[in-house]
Design an enzyme around this catalytic site. Sequence first.
Site, PDB file in Angstrom:
ATOM      1  N   LYS A  12      -5.762  43.692  -0.340  1.00 16.37           N
ATOM      2  CA  LYS A  12      -5.635  44.495  -1.561  1.00 16.37           C
ATOM      3  C   LYS A  12      -6.833  44.304  -2.510  1.00 16.37           C
ATOM      4  O   LYS A  12      -7.611  43.355  -2.375  1.00 16.37           O
ATOM      5  CB  LYS A  12      -4.309  44.151  -2.242  1.00 16.37           C
ATOM      6  CG  LYS A  12      -3.099  44.518  -1.342  1.00 16.37           C
ATOM      7  CD  LYS A  12      -1.765  44.349  -2.068  1.00 16.37           C
ATOM      8  CE  LYS A  12      -0.609  44.723  -1.149  1.00 16.37           C
ATOM      9  NZ  LYS A  12       0.695  44.717  -1.840  1.00 16.37           N
ATOM     10  N   TYR A  53       3.348  54.679  -0.538  1.00 16.75           N
ATOM     11  CA  TYR A  53       4.442  53.945  -1.180  1.00 16.75           C
ATOM     12  C   TYR A  53       5.613  54.854  -1.553  1.00 16.75           C
ATOM     13  O   TYR A  53       6.375  54.527  -2.463  1.00 16.75           O
ATOM     14  CB  TYR A  53       3.910  53.209  -2.410  1.00 16.75           C
ATOM     15  CG  TYR A  53       3.056  52.002  -2.048  1.00 16.75           C
ATOM     16  CD1 TYR A  53       3.605  50.921  -1.352  1.00 16.75           C
ATOM     17  CD2 TYR A  53       1.711  51.945  -2.393  1.00 16.75           C
ATOM     18  CE1 TYR A  53       2.837  49.824  -1.006  1.00 16.75           C
ATOM     19  CE2 TYR A  53       0.925  50.835  -2.053  1.00 16.75           C
ATOM     20  CZ  TYR A  53       1.506  49.781  -1.358  1.00 16.75           C
ATOM     21  OH  TYR A  53       0.742  48.686  -1.020  1.00 16.75           O
ATOM     22  N   ASN A 119      -0.181  40.854  -4.675  1.00 15.05           N
ATOM     23  CA  ASN A 119       0.187  39.798  -3.733  1.00 15.05           C
ATOM     24  C   ASN A 119      -0.712  39.768  -2.491  1.00 15.05           C
ATOM     25  O   ASN A 119      -0.277  39.414  -1.409  1.00 15.05           O
ATOM     26  CB  ASN A 119       1.673  39.922  -3.365  1.00 15.05           C
ATOM     27  CG  ASN A 119       1.990  41.279  -2.758  1.00 15.05           C
ATOM     28  OD1 ASN A 119       1.106  42.105  -2.619  1.00 15.05           O
ATOM     29  ND2 ASN A 119       3.227  41.492  -2.392  1.00 15.05           N
ATOM     30  N   GLU A 133       1.349  54.524   8.857  1.00 12.14           N
ATOM     31  CA  GLU A 133       0.273  53.964   8.031  1.00 12.14           C
ATOM     32  C   GLU A 133      -1.085  54.082   8.728  1.00 12.14           C
ATOM     33  O   GLU A 133      -2.086  54.419   8.089  1.00 12.14           O
ATOM     34  CB  GLU A 133       0.635  52.515   7.673  1.00 12.14           C
ATOM     35  CG  GLU A 133       1.886  52.502   6.778  1.00 12.14           C
ATOM     36  CD  GLU A 133       2.506  51.144   6.518  1.00 12.14           C
ATOM     37  OE1 GLU A 133       1.979  50.133   7.022  1.00 12.14           O
ATOM     38  OE2 GLU A 133       3.521  51.103   5.794  1.00 12.14           O
TER      39      GLU A 133
HETATM   40  P1  RTP Z   1       4.051  45.199   1.812  1.00  9.31           P
HETATM   41  O1  RTP Z   1       4.853  46.465   2.037  1.00  9.31           O
HETATM   42  O2  RTP Z   1       2.901  45.382   0.824  1.00  9.31           O
HETATM   43  O3  RTP Z   1       3.598  44.523   3.057  1.00  9.31           O
HETATM   44  O4  RTP Z   1       4.985  44.145   1.080  1.00  9.31           O
HETATM   45  P2  RTP Z   1       6.512  43.815   1.329  1.00  9.31           P
HETATM   46  O5  RTP Z   1       7.058  44.586   2.486  1.00  9.31           O
HETATM   47  O6  RTP Z   1       6.590  42.323   1.345  1.00  9.31           O
HETATM   48  O7  RTP Z   1       7.135  44.329  -0.023  1.00  9.31           O
HETATM   49  P3  RTP Z   1       7.760  45.753  -0.408  1.00  9.31           P
HETATM   50  O8  RTP Z   1       9.129  45.499  -0.913  1.00  9.31           O
HETATM   51  O9  RTP Z   1       7.552  46.743   0.699  1.00  9.31           O
HETATM   52  O10 RTP Z   1       6.864  46.161  -1.649  1.00  9.31           O
HETATM   53  C1  RTP Z   1       5.651  46.841  -1.483  1.00  9.31           C
HETATM   54  C2  RTP Z   1       4.655  46.305  -2.474  1.00  9.31           C
HETATM   55  O11 RTP Z   1       5.079  46.607  -3.794  1.00  9.31           O
HETATM   56  C3  RTP Z   1       4.613  45.606  -4.686  1.00  9.31           C
HETATM   57  N1  RTP Z   1       5.727  45.026  -5.428  1.00  9.31           N
HETATM   58  N2  RTP Z   1       5.657  44.751  -6.707  1.00  9.31           N
HETATM   59  N3  RTP Z   1       8.363  43.227  -8.603  1.00  9.31           N
HETATM   60  C4  RTP Z   1       7.166  43.746  -8.404  1.00  9.31           C
HETATM   61  O12 RTP Z   1       6.341  43.861  -9.269  1.00  9.31           O
HETATM   62  C5  RTP Z   1       6.845  44.208  -7.042  1.00  9.31           C
HETATM   63  N4  RTP Z   1       7.652  44.149  -5.986  1.00  9.31           N
HETATM   64  C6  RTP Z   1       6.932  44.670  -4.942  1.00  9.31           C
HETATM   65  C7  RTP Z   1       3.917  44.546  -3.866  1.00  9.31           C
HETATM   66  O13 RTP Z   1       2.528  44.827  -3.915  1.00  9.31           O
HETATM   67  C8  RTP Z   1       4.480  44.791  -2.478  1.00  9.31           C
HETATM   68  O14 RTP Z   1       3.608  44.309  -1.505  1.00  9.31           O
END
Ligand code: RTP
Length: 155
Positions: A12, A53, A119, A133
């Site tokens: 990122k 997203y 993150n 993707e």
């Molecule tokens: P990713 O899709 O990026 O691999 O991450 P992930 O599955 O672990 O998390 P996801 O729930 O799919 O969330 C996508 C991205 O959204 C951002 N996020 N911000 N509380 C917050 O501010 C929050 N929660 C999620 C993160 O950048 C996450 O990677």
Amino acid sequence: MRPLQLTFAIIKPHVVKQPLVLETIRDMILTSNFKVVKTRRHAFTLKEAELFYEEHRNKFFYNRLVTFMTSGPSDFYILARDDAIKEWRKLMGPTKVFKTQFEAPDSIRGQFGLSDTRNATHGSDSPESVRKEVGLFFPHFDIENWYQEEEPKFR
Ligand code: RTP
Ligand code: MG
């Protein structure tokens, strides 16, 4: 040896701005036995971020996420390994930075995550997500064809 699986990863924008952190994460990718199939550097357009997203569009963090991801270039990767989808998400660590400190302090997010949004990395969560993707960011890459090649090409 078990057959290779493809996954899609993003480093990122906040990491791409920090050369030493970027280099460390690249080393972690290679020492964890991932092979780099394709890579490119590119800044998300607003449209791409909205498509990428779309499943999160009703979440409270959506605007913050889209603003962050369009704030500068990211590095995009197609990676190959056995069990690549699961193994890459394991190397990344949990989404929430607070959780990383208990569950996986040595993971990428444990070391380099700045917040739940910033993150450090993204990883596809299923073969369907990989297809969607990769299709968005490597539109000329033929996933099915790659799996059929006898000698897959790496960089
Ligand atoms: P990713 O899709 O990026 O691999 O991450 P992930 O599955 O672990 O998390 P996801 O729930 O799919 O969330 C996508 C991205 O959204 C951002 N996020 N911000 N509380 C917050 O501010 C929050 N929660 C999620 C993160 O950048 C996450 O990677
Ligand atoms: Mg996700």
